[in-house]
Design a protein around this motif. Structure first.
Motif, PDB file in Angstrom:
ATOM      1  N   LEU A   1      48.598  58.373  41.385  1.00  0.00           N
ATOM      2  CA  LEU A   1      48.560  57.028  41.952  1.00  0.00           C
ATOM      3  C   LEU A   1      47.113  56.639  42.224  1.00  0.00           C
ATOM      4  O   LEU A   1      46.541  56.941  43.279  1.00  0.00           O
ATOM      5  CB  LEU A   1      49.389  56.966  43.238  1.00  0.00           C
ATOM      6  N   THR A   2      46.533  55.984  41.263  1.00  0.00           N
ATOM      7  CA  THR A   2      45.165  55.495  41.371  1.00  0.00           C
ATOM      8  C   THR A   2      44.934  54.495  40.233  1.00  0.00           C
ATOM      9  O   THR A   2      45.479  54.678  39.123  1.00  0.00           O
ATOM     10  CB  THR A   2      44.151  56.650  41.284  1.00  0.00           C
ATOM     11  N   PRO A   3      44.171  53.433  40.436  1.00  0.00           N
ATOM     12  CA  PRO A   3      43.592  52.997  41.710  1.00  0.00           C
ATOM     13  C   PRO A   3      44.558  52.110  42.460  1.00  0.00           C
ATOM     14  O   PRO A   3      45.604  51.715  41.944  1.00  0.00           O
ATOM     15  CB  PRO A   3      42.362  52.223  41.254  1.00  0.00           C
ATOM     16  N   SER A   4      44.187  51.754  43.660  1.00  0.00           N
ATOM     17  CA  SER A   4      45.007  50.890  44.499  1.00  0.00           C
ATOM     18  C   SER A   4      44.566  49.434  44.365  1.00  0.00           C
ATOM     19  O   SER A   4      43.442  49.149  43.950  1.00  0.00           O
ATOM     20  CB  SER A   4      44.918  51.325  45.965  1.00  0.00           C
ATOM     21  N   VAL A   5      45.467  48.540  44.705  1.00  0.00           N
ATOM     22  CA  VAL A   5      45.187  47.098  44.689  1.00  0.00           C
ATOM     23  C   VAL A   5      44.755  46.693  46.098  1.00  0.00           C
ATOM     24  O   VAL A   5      45.503  46.908  47.056  1.00  0.00           O
ATOM     25  CB  VAL A   5      46.422  46.292  44.253  1.00  0.00           C
ATOM     26  N   PRO A   6      43.566  46.148  46.274  1.00  0.00           N
ATOM     27  CA  PRO A   6      43.102  45.782  47.622  1.00  0.00           C
ATOM     28  C   PRO A   6      44.036  44.765  48.270  1.00  0.00           C
ATOM     29  O   PRO A   6      44.519  43.827  47.628  1.00  0.00           O
ATOM     30  CB  PRO A   6      41.707  45.192  47.380  1.00  0.00           C
ATOM     31  N   GLN A   7      44.268  44.968  49.567  1.00  0.00           N
ATOM     32  CA  GLN A   7      45.132  44.092  50.336  1.00  0.00           C
ATOM     33  C   GLN A   7      44.406  43.611  51.583  1.00  0.00           C
ATOM     34  O   GLN A   7      43.394  44.171  52.001  1.00  0.00           O
ATOM     35  CB  GLN A   7      46.426  44.830  50.729  1.00  0.00           C
ATOM     36  N   ALA A   8      44.953  42.545  52.171  1.00  0.00           N
ATOM     37  CA  ALA A   8      44.369  41.989  53.394  1.00  0.00           C
ATOM     38  C   ALA A   8      44.875  42.691  54.643  1.00  0.00           C
ATOM     39  O   ALA A   8      44.364  42.438  55.734  1.00  0.00           O
ATOM     40  CB  ALA A   8      44.672  40.499  53.482  1.00  0.00           C
ATOM     41  N   ASN A   9      45.857  43.572  54.524  1.00  0.00           N
ATOM     42  CA  ASN A   9      46.392  44.301  55.666  1.00  0.00           C
ATOM     43  C   ASN A   9      46.075  45.788  55.518  1.00  0.00           C
ATOM     44  O   ASN A   9      45.283  46.185  54.654  1.00  0.00           O
ATOM     45  CB  ASN A   9      47.903  44.077  55.785  1.00  0.00           C
ATOM     46  N   ASN A  10      46.692  46.615  56.339  1.00  0.00           N
ATOM     47  CA  ASN A  10      46.406  48.050  56.344  1.00  0.00           C
ATOM     48  C   ASN A  10      47.241  48.826  55.336  1.00  0.00           C
ATOM     49  O   ASN A  10      47.094  50.052  55.260  1.00  0.00           O
ATOM     50  CB  ASN A  10      46.651  48.625  57.752  1.00  0.00           C
ATOM     51  N   PHE A  11      48.083  48.167  54.596  1.00  0.00           N
ATOM     52  CA  PHE A  11      48.947  48.858  53.643  1.00  0.00           C
ATOM     53  C   PHE A  11      48.245  49.003  52.294  1.00  0.00           C
ATOM     54  O   PHE A  11      47.436  48.161  51.902  1.00  0.00           O
ATOM     55  CB  PHE A  11      50.276  48.117  53.478  1.00  0.00           C
ATOM     56  N   VAL A  12      48.590  50.073  51.609  1.00  0.00           N
ATOM     57  CA  VAL A  12      48.016  50.384  50.299  1.00  0.00           C
ATOM     58  C   VAL A  12      49.148  50.416  49.288  1.00  0.00           C
ATOM     59  O   VAL A  12      50.166  51.086  49.502  1.00  0.00           O
ATOM     60  CB  VAL A  12      47.259  51.728  50.328  1.00  0.00           C
ATOM     61  N   VAL A  13      48.964  49.681  48.198  1.00  0.00           N
ATOM     62  CA  VAL A  13      49.896  49.716  47.070  1.00  0.00           C
ATOM     63  C   VAL A  13      49.072  49.936  45.805  1.00  0.00           C
ATOM     64  O   VAL A  13      47.865  49.684  45.775  1.00  0.00           O
ATOM     65  CB  VAL A  13      50.720  48.412  46.967  1.00  0.00           C
ATOM     66  N   PHE A  14      49.748  50.373  44.778  1.00  0.00           N
ATOM     67  CA  PHE A  14      49.084  50.684  43.518  1.00  0.00           C
ATOM     68  C   PHE A  14      49.548  49.710  42.439  1.00  0.00           C
ATOM     69  O   PHE A  14      50.492  48.925  42.650  1.00  0.00           O
ATOM     70  CB  PHE A  14      49.373  52.133  43.126  1.00  0.00           C
ATOM     71  N   GLU A  15      48.882  49.746  41.288  1.00  0.00           N
ATOM     72  CA  GLU A  15      49.126  48.739  40.260  1.00  0.00           C
ATOM     73  C   GLU A  15      50.564  48.735  39.775  1.00  0.00           C
ATOM     74  O   GLU A  15      51.126  47.681  39.484  1.00  0.00           O
ATOM     75  CB  GLU A  15      48.177  48.966  39.084  1.00  0.00           C
TER      76      GLU A  15
ATOM     77  N   LEU B   1      49.069  41.027  47.782  1.00  0.00           N
ATOM     78  CA  LEU B   1      48.304  40.349  46.744  1.00  0.00           C
ATOM     79  C   LEU B   1      48.306  41.201  45.484  1.00  0.00           C
ATOM     80  O   LEU B   1      48.054  42.408  45.538  1.00  0.00           O
ATOM     81  CB  LEU B   1      46.862  40.116  47.197  1.00  0.00           C
ATOM     82  N   ASP B   2      48.589  40.562  44.351  1.00  0.00           N
ATOM     83  CA  ASP B   2      48.493  41.286  43.097  1.00  0.00           C
ATOM     84  C   ASP B   2      47.071  41.185  42.543  1.00  0.00           C
ATOM     85  O   ASP B   2      46.163  40.676  43.207  1.00  0.00           O
ATOM     86  CB  ASP B   2      49.527  40.768  42.084  1.00  0.00           C
ATOM     87  N   ARG B   3      46.884  41.647  41.328  1.00  0.00           N
ATOM     88  CA  ARG B   3      45.545  41.639  40.736  1.00  0.00           C
ATOM     89  C   ARG B   3      44.999  40.231  40.535  1.00  0.00           C
ATOM     90  O   ARG B   3      43.793  40.014  40.552  1.00  0.00           O
ATOM     91  CB  ARG B   3      45.570  42.387  39.399  1.00  0.00           C
ATOM     92  N   GLN B   4      45.875  39.272  40.333  1.00  0.00           N
ATOM     93  CA  GLN B   4      45.455  37.887  40.139  1.00  0.00           C
ATOM     94  C   GLN B   4      45.269  37.132  41.455  1.00  0.00           C
ATOM     95  O   GLN B   4      44.932  35.953  41.454  1.00  0.00           O
ATOM     96  CB  GLN B   4      46.478  37.139  39.267  1.00  0.00           C
ATOM     97  N   GLY B   5      45.495  37.807  42.559  1.00  0.00           N
ATOM     98  CA  GLY B   5      45.352  37.163  43.851  1.00  0.00           C
ATOM     99  C   GLY B   5      46.531  36.324  44.268  1.00  0.00           C
ATOM    100  O   GLY B   5      46.403  35.509  45.190  1.00  0.00           O
ATOM    101  N   VAL B   6      47.685  36.504  43.612  1.00  0.00           N
ATOM    102  CA  VAL B   6      48.885  35.736  43.946  1.00  0.00           C
ATOM    103  C   VAL B   6      49.600  36.434  45.099  1.00  0.00           C
ATOM    104  O   VAL B   6      49.758  37.657  45.106  1.00  0.00           O
ATOM    105  CB  VAL B   6      49.808  35.616  42.722  1.00  0.00           C
TER     106      VAL B   6
END
Length: 341
Positions: free
Chosen positions: A167-181, A101-106
């Motif tokens: 690398l901060t902040p991260s984009v919240p995701q529905a899974n266990n993976f972390v990605v950044f902006e 999911l990106d910042r817009q929830g897409v």
């Protein structure tokens, strides 16, 4: 981490790259004993990593590395342990197909390189070994850390990424993976594909109205003797079988009667006499009731069934005595005969 065998004999380079074959350079190729030692090193490092992250089971082992298309970067210190070398840590990476999911929830479908496990021995932490190992991997893959995904990073790993790579902040995701902006901005469009929105489930349409009407008619249709009076089948059959007895049909109108004779007329039992007609109707109705009472069908009309208990209009039985002829004396030995009309 020290082992009872020579680490330098297993790993000739400072940072060795292992894959499914568990071969670290030319020295271990074709030597089962050396590959068994390599598997022991991987298993011990995986257990130490799971213990440090407080995981119930290790996520890195030699058997899992053989069955998965991942790569493991192993760092050693060849001068320690009296020249036998020690294993400092490892970094495991691999490509995974993710829905992010990106910042817009897409929803975005991507397959980035993911950091799956990262561990440095507790006794040698904060000595720059982690940064050395991570930079080696980035140079080997020719990637930036912002375009990677990180599987369940520990708080120490997140602070490591924020300190050395910002690398901060991260984009919240529905899974266990972390990605950044920067993950969604610095990747080419060919590597990112928007997942099409799922069409809403429409209303399940039943069969057409015409089909439903036909099915309803078939369910309500009954054989001719029990069809309702307004049905075409009953009307045609009633015209063709007007002369049949009442027992052939449960619904029957009142019998036709001829005009009443003038007052003072004769009681002679002629065919035109209304008394004879009523008598015949009474007799046929009685026979029809007997036939209907012994008839059973699941298509019996409720209106017709009600006629079984309803008294038919007509004369009482006392009128039958008027029609009885006088008894004759038997000239022979035969019993007297009674004639009913």
């Amino acid at each position: 981490m020290e082992f009872p065998f020579d680490i330098n004999q297993l790993f000739s380079e400072r940072v060795s790259i292992l894959d499914q074959t568990l071969i670290a350079g030319r020295t271990s190729s074709g030597m089962p004993q050396l590959q068994a030692h390599i598997a022991t090193v991987i298993d011990e490092l995986g257990r130490a990593s799971a213990k440090a992250q407080q995981l119930p089971a290790s996520i890195t082992s030699a058997s899992k590395l053989r069955s998965q298309r991942h790569q493991l970067y192993l760092l050693k210190d060849g001068e320690s342990n009296g020249g036998h070398g020690v294993a400092v840590g490892f970094l495991k990476v691999g490509y995974k197909k993710l829905f992010l999911l990106d910042r817009q929830g897409v929803h975005i479908e991507a397959e980035p390189l993911c950091v799956l496990d990262f561990y440095i021995a507790e006794g040698v932490q904060r000595h720059g070994y982690g940064l050395e190992l991570f930079d080696f991997m980035l140079q080997h893959k020719n990637l930036e850390p912002v375009v990677m995904a990180y599987d369940r990073p520990s708080p120490k790993f997140l602070s490591f990424l924020a300190k050395h790579y910002c690398l901060t902040p991260s984009v919240p995701q529905a899974n266990n993976f972390v990605v950044f902006e920067g993950f969604f901005l610095n990747r080419p469009a060919a590597q990112l594909r928007k997942v099409p929105l799922r069409k809403p489930d429409g209303e399940i349409k039943p069969y057409s109205l015409m089909e439903r009407e036909v099915v309803l008619r078939e369910q309500l249709a009954r054989p001719w003797p029990f069809a309702p009076p307004h049905s075409p089948q009953r009307s045609v059959s009633s015209r063709c079988s007007h002369s049949l007895s009442v027992g052939s049909s449960p619904s029957r109108g009142l019998p036709r009667t001829s005009p009443a004779p003038a007052s003072g007329g004769s009681r002679d039992p002629s065919p035109q006499s209304p008394l004879i007609e009523r008598c015949r109707a009474r007799r046929s109705s009685t026979l029809g009731l007997v036939a209907r009472s012994s008839l059973y069908s699941r298509h019996m009309d409720s209106r017709a069934a009600g006629l079984l208990d309803r008294p038919l209009p007509g004369l009482s039985l006392s009128h039958f005595h008027l029609l009885m002829p006088p008894r004759r004396k038997a000239s022979t030995g035969r019993p007297p005969m009674v004639t009913w009309c």
